[in-house]
Write a protein that holds these residues in place. Structure first.
Motif, PDB file in Angstrom:
ATOM      1  N   THR A 224      39.490  47.475  49.133  1.00 15.41           N
ATOM      2  CA  THR A 224      39.720  46.120  48.636  1.00 15.41           C
ATOM      3  C   THR A 224      38.519  45.680  47.812  1.00 15.41           C
ATOM      4  O   THR A 224      37.366  45.787  48.269  1.00 15.41           O
ATOM      5  CB  THR A 224      39.933  45.133  49.798  1.00 15.41           C
ATOM      6  OG1 THR A 224      41.076  45.556  50.550  1.00 15.41           O
ATOM      7  CG2 THR A 224      40.171  43.719  49.278  1.00 15.41           C
ATOM      8  N   VAL A 225      38.778  45.209  46.603  1.00 10.27           N
ATOM      9  CA  VAL A 225      37.713  44.802  45.675  1.00 10.27           C
ATOM     10  C   VAL A 225      37.956  43.358  45.250  1.00 10.27           C
ATOM     11  O   VAL A 225      39.069  43.000  44.852  1.00 10.27           O
ATOM     12  CB  VAL A 225      37.697  45.700  44.422  1.00 10.27           C
ATOM     13  CG1 VAL A 225      36.558  45.288  43.488  1.00 10.27           C
ATOM     14  CG2 VAL A 225      37.591  47.166  44.812  1.00 10.27           C
ATOM     15  N   ARG A 226      36.904  42.534  45.324  1.00  7.94           N
ATOM     16  CA  ARG A 226      36.991  41.146  44.851  1.00  7.94           C
ATOM     17  C   ARG A 226      35.811  40.894  43.906  1.00  7.94           C
ATOM     18  O   ARG A 226      34.653  41.129  44.272  1.00  7.94           O
ATOM     19  CB  ARG A 226      36.951  40.171  46.024  1.00  7.94           C
ATOM     20  CG  ARG A 226      37.323  38.721  45.659  1.00  7.94           C
ATOM     21  CD  ARG A 226      37.237  37.820  46.888  1.00  7.94           C
ATOM     22  NE  ARG A 226      38.032  38.332  47.985  1.00  7.94           N
ATOM     23  CZ  ARG A 226      39.334  38.092  48.145  1.00  7.94           C
ATOM     24  NH1 ARG A 226      39.961  37.343  47.244  1.00  7.94           N
ATOM     25  NH2 ARG A 226      39.982  38.590  49.170  1.00  7.94           N
ATOM     26  N   THR A 227      36.123  40.445  42.689  1.00 11.44           N
ATOM     27  CA  THR A 227      35.081  40.242  41.686  1.00 11.44           C
ATOM     28  C   THR A 227      35.538  39.223  40.649  1.00 11.44           C
ATOM     29  O   THR A 227      36.733  39.170  40.319  1.00 11.44           O
ATOM     30  CB  THR A 227      34.741  41.575  40.986  1.00 11.44           C
ATOM     31  OG1 THR A 227      33.875  41.307  39.886  1.00 11.44           O
ATOM     32  CG2 THR A 227      35.982  42.271  40.465  1.00 11.44           C
ATOM     33  N   PRO A 228      34.616  38.425  40.115  1.00 12.15           N
ATOM     34  CA  PRO A 228      35.000  37.502  39.042  1.00 12.15           C
ATOM     35  C   PRO A 228      35.267  38.226  37.718  1.00 12.15           C
ATOM     36  O   PRO A 228      35.758  37.625  36.768  1.00 12.15           O
ATOM     37  CB  PRO A 228      33.790  36.572  38.934  1.00 12.15           C
ATOM     38  CG  PRO A 228      32.640  37.352  39.489  1.00 12.15           C
ATOM     39  CD  PRO A 228      33.221  38.206  40.563  1.00 12.15           C
ATOM     40  N   VAL A 245      44.526  57.791  40.781  1.00 18.95           N
ATOM     41  CA  VAL A 245      43.867  56.492  40.916  1.00 18.95           C
ATOM     42  C   VAL A 245      44.842  55.390  40.532  1.00 18.95           C
ATOM     43  O   VAL A 245      45.416  55.413  39.445  1.00 18.95           O
ATOM     44  CB  VAL A 245      42.598  56.417  40.044  1.00 18.95           C
ATOM     45  CG1 VAL A 245      41.988  55.025  40.120  1.00 18.95           C
ATOM     46  CG2 VAL A 245      41.594  57.476  40.476  1.00 18.95           C
ATOM     47  N   GLN A 246      45.057  54.460  41.448  1.00 19.74           N
ATOM     48  CA  GLN A 246      45.956  53.334  41.199  1.00 19.74           C
ATOM     49  C   GLN A 246      45.282  52.048  41.609  1.00 19.74           C
ATOM     50  O   GLN A 246      44.400  52.036  42.473  1.00 19.74           O
ATOM     51  CB  GLN A 246      47.260  53.499  41.985  1.00 19.74           C
ATOM     52  CG  GLN A 246      48.035  54.766  41.680  1.00 19.74           C
ATOM     53  CD  GLN A 246      49.219  54.925  42.604  1.00 19.74           C
ATOM     54  OE1 GLN A 246      49.871  53.954  43.002  1.00 19.74           O
ATOM     55  NE2 GLN A 246      49.511  56.162  42.966  1.00 19.74           N
ATOM     56  N   LEU A 247      45.713  50.949  40.988  1.00 13.66           N
ATOM     57  CA  LEU A 247      45.211  49.620  41.345  1.00 13.66           C
ATOM     58  C   LEU A 247      46.400  48.757  41.752  1.00 13.66           C
ATOM     59  O   LEU A 247      47.418  48.714  41.059  1.00 13.66           O
ATOM     60  CB  LEU A 247      44.479  48.971  40.171  1.00 13.66           C
ATOM     61  CG  LEU A 247      43.302  49.746  39.571  1.00 13.66           C
ATOM     62  CD1 LEU A 247      42.611  48.895  38.506  1.00 13.66           C
ATOM     63  CD2 LEU A 247      42.304  50.149  40.641  1.00 13.66           C
ATOM     64  N   GLU A 248      46.260  48.079  42.881  1.00 13.91           N
ATOM     65  CA  GLU A 248      47.310  47.198  43.375  1.00 13.91           C
ATOM     66  C   GLU A 248      46.770  45.774  43.432  1.00 13.91           C
ATOM     67  O   GLU A 248      45.901  45.476  44.248  1.00 13.91           O
ATOM     68  CB  GLU A 248      47.758  47.642  44.774  1.00 13.91           C
ATOM     69  CG  GLU A 248      48.303  49.062  44.817  1.00 13.91           C
ATOM     70  CD  GLU A 248      48.604  49.537  46.226  1.00 13.91           C
ATOM     71  OE1 GLU A 248      48.299  48.776  47.177  1.00 13.91           O
ATOM     72  OE2 GLU A 248      49.119  50.652  46.392  1.00 13.91           O
ATOM     73  N   PRO A 249      47.247  44.883  42.565  1.00 15.94           N
ATOM     74  CA  PRO A 249      46.744  43.504  42.574  1.00 15.94           C
ATOM     75  C   PRO A 249      47.113  42.775  43.855  1.00 15.94           C
ATOM     76  O   PRO A 249      48.226  42.931  44.371  1.00 15.94           O
ATOM     77  CB  PRO A 249      47.429  42.884  41.352  1.00 15.94           C
ATOM     78  CG  PRO A 249      48.639  43.719  41.120  1.00 15.94           C
ATOM     79  CD  PRO A 249      48.289  45.101  41.546  1.00 15.94           C
ATOM     80  N   LEU A 250      46.172  41.993  44.372  1.00 14.95           N
ATOM     81  CA  LEU A 250      46.429  41.178  45.559  1.00 14.95           C
ATOM     82  C   LEU A 250      46.486  39.696  45.201  1.00 14.95           C
ATOM     83  O   LEU A 250      47.402  38.986  45.591  1.00 14.95           O
ATOM     84  CB  LEU A 250      45.352  41.416  46.623  1.00 14.95           C
ATOM     85  CG  LEU A 250      45.333  42.791  47.297  1.00 14.95           C
ATOM     86  CD1 LEU A 250      44.213  42.838  48.330  1.00 14.95           C
ATOM     87  CD2 LEU A 250      46.676  43.087  47.962  1.00 14.95           C
ATOM     88  N   SER A 251      45.498  39.235  44.474  1.00 14.10           N
ATOM     89  CA  SER A 251      45.427  37.843  44.051  1.00 14.10           C
ATOM     90  C   SER A 251      44.477  37.782  42.855  1.00 14.10           C
ATOM     91  O   SER A 251      43.934  38.805  42.428  1.00 14.10           O
ATOM     92  CB  SER A 251      44.920  36.943  45.192  1.00 14.10           C
ATOM     93  OG  SER A 251      43.617  37.348  45.612  1.00 14.10           O
ATOM     94  N   GLU A 252      44.273  36.605  42.307  1.00 15.79           N
ATOM     95  CA  GLU A 252      43.374  36.489  41.158  1.00 15.79           C
ATOM     96  C   GLU A 252      41.970  36.954  41.536  1.00 15.79           C
ATOM     97  O   GLU A 252      41.370  36.479  42.501  1.00 15.79           O
ATOM     98  CB  GLU A 252      43.327  35.036  40.669  1.00 15.79           C
ATOM     99  CG  GLU A 252      42.520  34.859  39.396  1.00 15.79           C
ATOM    100  CD  GLU A 252      42.568  33.443  38.876  1.00 15.79           C
ATOM    101  OE1 GLU A 252      41.865  33.164  37.882  1.00 15.79           O
ATOM    102  OE2 GLU A 252      43.307  32.617  39.451  1.00 15.79           O
ATOM    103  N   GLY A 253      41.473  37.925  40.793  1.00 19.68           N
ATOM    104  CA  GLY A 253      40.134  38.440  41.038  1.00 19.68           C
ATOM    105  C   GLY A 253      40.043  39.408  42.190  1.00 19.68           C
ATOM    106  O   GLY A 253      38.939  39.783  42.604  1.00 19.68           O
TER     107      GLY A 253
END
Length: 303
Positions: A224-228, A245-253
């Motif tokens: 899980t990654v959170r960044t501005p 390699v895949q990215l799954e959006p969770l919420s803004e940022g």
């Protein structure tokens, strides 16, 4: 003990079960998993003699279900909780089943109490809720005090207290040395109930392992990654066009990376001056391992 050897079932041009072999041992809860159309229901029908195999065999304690002299004393099953005459009461339904095997009315009252149906035993089944119908189906499965239990979606429609009761019931029966086969699509509940899993895909066995081993083998690195600066970091993480390699959006940022370690993500962020507010590995789950394994074995997919 349930044993399948070279078991196949053909319906016209459709091979629902294709040369599968497995053993379901006593003393533990075995989860029976697979996407819709994988062959689980057909396999259970073959176990219970409701269909004849095209090839191969499936036995309970070394005998075909059809050859068991008193099957309810050997195998208790719940495949369809709605398979009850709606005009009968819960007690009369169980008494009619008990009469086929010389089971006493005392045992009927015992399973009504065990499943929490004593107070509604005289009510017609047609007025039962889905959860009450499930409890009656489980009561019928327990009626003969069987050494083997085969249950298909037993917690469907149950409230949280009922789900917890089924979990403790099945684990308790397995601890007594009974053979328990549980089919369900609820991965979170299966993870807390089963000791071993057998997974079918397109009629074949694609996994047969202790649940801890299955989860470990199917694990993919997830962070899980959170960044501005989520868009910038996402572009960097995907720059190599690695299909794993895949990215799954969770919420803004915030998003989850699949196929990269936390140290790799953190290193890329550091080298590019990207501020991180969260960088945490995601614990592997049965659901993750199951979805990763069965992704290529789906009969039906959503758009």
């Amino acid at each position: 003990m349930i044993e399948a050897r070279g078991l196949s079932k053909q319906y016209g041009s459709k091979r629902a079960v294709d040369n599968i072999s497995f053993s379901i041992a006593p003393g533990k809860v075995t989860g029976f998993l697979g996407p819709n159309g994988a062959g689980k229901s057909t396999s259970m029908r073959l176990m219970l003699g409701l269909d004849r195999p095209t090839e191969g065999t499936v036995t309970v304690h070394g005998e075909s279900y059809r050859d068991l002299p008193a099957p309810m004393g050997e195998v208790g099953a719940l495949l369809d909780a709605k398979g009850v005459h709606p005009g009968r009461s819960a007690r009369s339904h169980l008494r009619s089943l008990a009469a086929t095997h010389g089971i006493s009315d005392k045992r009927v009252d015992e399973v009504l109490g065990q499943t929490g149906l004593s107070e509604v035993a005289g009510k017609r089944v047609g007025g039962f809720s889905l959860g009450m119908g499930q409890r009656l189906g489980i009561a019928a499965a327990l009626l003969g005090d069987p050494r083997v239990l085969i249950l298909d979606e037993p917690v469907n429609g149950l409230d949280p207290d009922g789900v917890l009761w089924v979990r403790h019931l099945l684990r308790g029966l397995a601890a007594e040395g009974r053979t328990v086969l549980l089919s369900s699509h609820l991965m979170s509940e299966m993870a807390q109930t089963a000791d071993h899993v057998i997974v079918l895909g397109k009629g074949k066995v694609v996994a047969d392992a202790p649940i801890a081993e299955f989860v470990a083998n199917g694990r993919s690195e997830r962070v899980t990654v959170r960044t501005p600066e989520a868009a910038k970091l996402a572009a960097l993480l995907l720059a190599d066009n690695n299909p794993k390699v895949q990215l799954e959006p969770l919420s803004e940022g915030c998003f989850v990376t699949v196929g990269l370690t936390a140290s790799t993500v953190g290193g890329i962020a550091a080298r590019n001056g990207i501020e991180l507010h969260e960088l945490s590995p995601v614990t592997a789950s049965l659901e993750d391992a199951y979805l990763a394994l069965t992704r290529d074995h789906l009969e039906y997919t959503s758009a």
